[in-house]
Design a protein around this motif. Structure first.
Motif, PDB file in Angstrom:
ATOM      1  N   UNK A 137      18.004  17.652   2.658  1.00 52.39           N
ATOM      2  CA  UNK A 137      18.003  18.390   3.920  1.00 52.39           C
ATOM      3  C   UNK A 137      16.953  17.803   4.851  1.00 52.39           C
ATOM      4  N   UNK A 138      16.806  16.485   4.746  1.00 55.31           N
ATOM      5  CA  UNK A 138      15.990  15.614   5.598  1.00 55.31           C
ATOM      6  C   UNK A 138      14.499  15.722   5.369  1.00 55.31           C
ATOM      7  N   UNK A 139      13.854  16.811   5.824  1.00 58.56           N
ATOM      8  CA  UNK A 139      12.403  16.829   5.740  1.00 58.56           C
ATOM      9  C   UNK A 139      11.884  17.087   4.337  1.00 58.56           C
ATOM     10  N   UNK A 140      12.686  17.657   3.471  1.00 55.97           N
ATOM     11  CA  UNK A 140      12.203  18.026   2.144  1.00 55.97           C
ATOM     12  C   UNK A 140      12.677  17.061   1.063  1.00 55.97           C
ATOM     13  N   UNK A 141      12.768  15.791   1.412  1.00 52.69           N
ATOM     14  CA  UNK A 141      13.248  14.796   0.463  1.00 52.69           C
ATOM     15  C   UNK A 141      12.123  14.112  -0.306  1.00 52.69           C
ATOM     16  N   UNK A 142      10.886  14.523  -0.086  1.00 49.07           N
ATOM     17  CA  UNK A 142       9.738  13.790  -0.612  1.00 49.07           C
ATOM     18  C   UNK A 142       9.797  13.492  -2.092  1.00 49.07           C
ATOM     19  N   UNK A 143      10.222  14.460  -2.899  1.00 51.07           N
ATOM     20  CA  UNK A 143      10.232  14.254  -4.344  1.00 51.07           C
ATOM     21  C   UNK A 143      11.265  13.214  -4.769  1.00 51.07           C
ATOM     22  N   UNK A 144      12.259  12.950  -3.917  1.00 55.27           N
ATOM     23  CA  UNK A 144      13.291  11.982  -4.250  1.00 55.27           C
ATOM     24  C   UNK A 144      12.937  10.566  -3.803  1.00 55.27           C
ATOM     25  N   UNK A 145      12.116  10.455  -2.769  1.00 58.76           N
ATOM     26  CA  UNK A 145      11.837   9.135  -2.195  1.00 58.76           C
ATOM     27  C   UNK A 145      10.358   8.760  -2.278  1.00 58.76           C
ATOM     28  N   UNK A 146       9.566   9.525  -3.015  1.00 57.61           N
ATOM     29  CA  UNK A 146       8.167   9.166  -3.210  1.00 57.61           C
ATOM     30  C   UNK A 146       7.274   9.432  -2.027  1.00 57.61           C
ATOM     31  N   UNK A 147       7.542  10.513  -1.284  1.00 56.82           N
ATOM     32  CA  UNK A 147       6.711  10.875  -0.146  1.00 56.82           C
ATOM     33  C   UNK A 147       7.293  10.426   1.181  1.00 56.82           C
ATOM     34  N   UNK A 148       6.454  10.456   2.196  1.00 53.53           N
ATOM     35  CA  UNK A 148       6.889  10.124   3.556  1.00 53.53           C
ATOM     36  C   UNK A 148       7.425   8.696   3.637  1.00 53.53           C
ATOM     37  N   UNK A 149       8.589   8.537   4.306  1.00 50.31           N
ATOM     38  CA  UNK A 149       9.184   7.213   4.440  1.00 50.31           C
ATOM     39  C   UNK A 149       8.946   6.625   5.830  1.00 50.31           C
ATOM     40  N   UNK A 150       8.220   7.352   6.692  1.00 46.27           N
ATOM     41  CA  UNK A 150       7.986   6.895   8.063  1.00 46.27           C
ATOM     42  C   UNK A 150       6.823   5.895   8.112  1.00 46.27           C
ATOM     43  N   UNK A 151       6.395   5.575   9.328  1.00 48.63           N
ATOM     44  CA  UNK A 151       5.271   4.669   9.507  1.00 48.63           C
ATOM     45  C   UNK A 151       5.558   3.237   9.100  1.00 48.63           C
ATOM     46  N   UNK A 152       6.849   2.871   9.058  1.00 45.66           N
ATOM     47  CA  UNK A 152       7.207   1.518   8.688  1.00 45.66           C
ATOM     48  C   UNK A 152       7.481   1.317   7.214  1.00 45.66           C
ATOM     49  N   UNK A 153       7.267   2.375   6.403  1.00 46.55           N
ATOM     50  CA  UNK A 153       7.558   2.226   4.973  1.00 46.55           C
ATOM     51  C   UNK A 153       9.052   1.979   4.762  1.00 46.55           C
ATOM     52  N   UNK A 154       9.882   2.819   5.373  1.00 45.57           N
ATOM     53  CA  UNK A 154      11.327   2.607   5.375  1.00 45.57           C
ATOM     54  C   UNK A 154      11.895   2.561   6.786  1.00 45.57           C
TER      55      UNK A 154
END
Length: 288
Positions: free
Chosen positions: A213-230
């Protein structure tokens, strides 16, 4: 194609005179391009095939007068008149009076999220302010759908959690982190707490591919994906921001390359601090 041929392609795409554009640079990579500009915009044309892959205008929008449906229709008309026919809107976001709509290729009742085109529309007058067909150009191809999957759209729906209320379902291709794509069934659901989520089911195994549900994906993708990480975000003014929701910037696409932006202090701070905490169930520290 030659630089002069690319100039003609860019001018025709923008419906302006060739003399209104000036050569800026050449870019190399998976989509090598000729880049042109004027006082109001930047546009890129692929060297192979002469296809406009990117355009952005530097303007701010005044108070909006268009409805979201009207803006989507203007974006659709823009794409249709430039040869993109089988497309369907999948998502939109509004920022500073500019509505950005994601369109995906649609054929034989299948939505191809991998074949992505983004169009931005100013809500004050309906002007197209940005266009990006990179995803479409990199991924669009003829696919052969397997005919004998174990589950179909209706039978796979019965595998969903009984607490979910299914609003709709469809066949989709979704991108992976490895540059590949997965065929799946997408179900738009409402949970018991009225939160809307999307569930993807593998038609062969019947197991969830990914639930989010977009903002609550942290546990699936290892935390925030912004800031150039993804990913990161470029707004309608060309400011390079760490996230579509975080409007801070110390660089602009007109003064910095993307690599230079990622090396700037703002993005380096993201890089050094991600993940922001060990509990990936915690909400975004910037938004909440």
């Amino acid at each position: 194609i030659s630089k002069d041929e690319a100039l003609k392609k860019a001018a025709a795409f923008l419906d302006i005179k060739e003399t209104d554009l000036y050569f800026l640079s050449e870019s190399q990579g998976n989509l090598s391009c000729y880049n042109f500009y004027n006082a109001n915009l930047t546009v890129s044309v692929t060297k192979k095939g002469g296809i406009v892959t990117y355009m952005i205008k530097s303007r701010f929008a005044d108070e909006g007068t268009l409805t979201y449906d009207e803006a989507i229709e203007k974006a659709r008309f823009f794409l249709n008149t430039r040869g993109y026919k089988n497309i369907k809107e999948s998502y939109y976001a509004v920022n500073d009076g500019i509505m950005t709509i994601n369109f995906a290729f649609y054929e034989n009742s299948i939505t191809y999220y991998t074949d992505l085109i983004k169009v931005s529309v100013a809500l004050d007058n309906g002007e197209i302010t940005a266009f990006d067909s990179t995803g479409y150009l990199m991924n669009h191809t003829n696919r052969q759908e397997k005919a004998d999957y174990k589950y179909n759209l209706e039978s796979a729906k019965k595998l969903l959690n009984a607490s979910l209320k299914v609003k709709s379902g469809k066949k989709v291709y979704i991108p992976t982190d490895f540059g590949t794509e997965i065929y799946a069934f997408e179900y738009h659901c409402v949970a018991t707490d009225e939160q809307e989520i999307l569930v993807y089911i593998d038609p062969e195994t019947g197991k969830p591919v990914f639930v989010f549900d977009f903002q609550d994906d942290g546990e699936y993708v290892g935390g925030c994906i912004a800031g150039g990480r993804n990913y990161f975000h470029i707004n309608s003014a060309g400011d390079i921001e760490p996230c579509v929701f975080i409007h801070f910037s110390d660089s602009n696409i007109r003064t910095h390359t993307l690599l230079e932006a990622l090396q700037r202090p703002l993005f380096q701070a993201y890089y050094k601090n991600q993940p922001f905490n060990d509990n990936h169930l915690r909400p975004c520290p910037m938004l909440e």
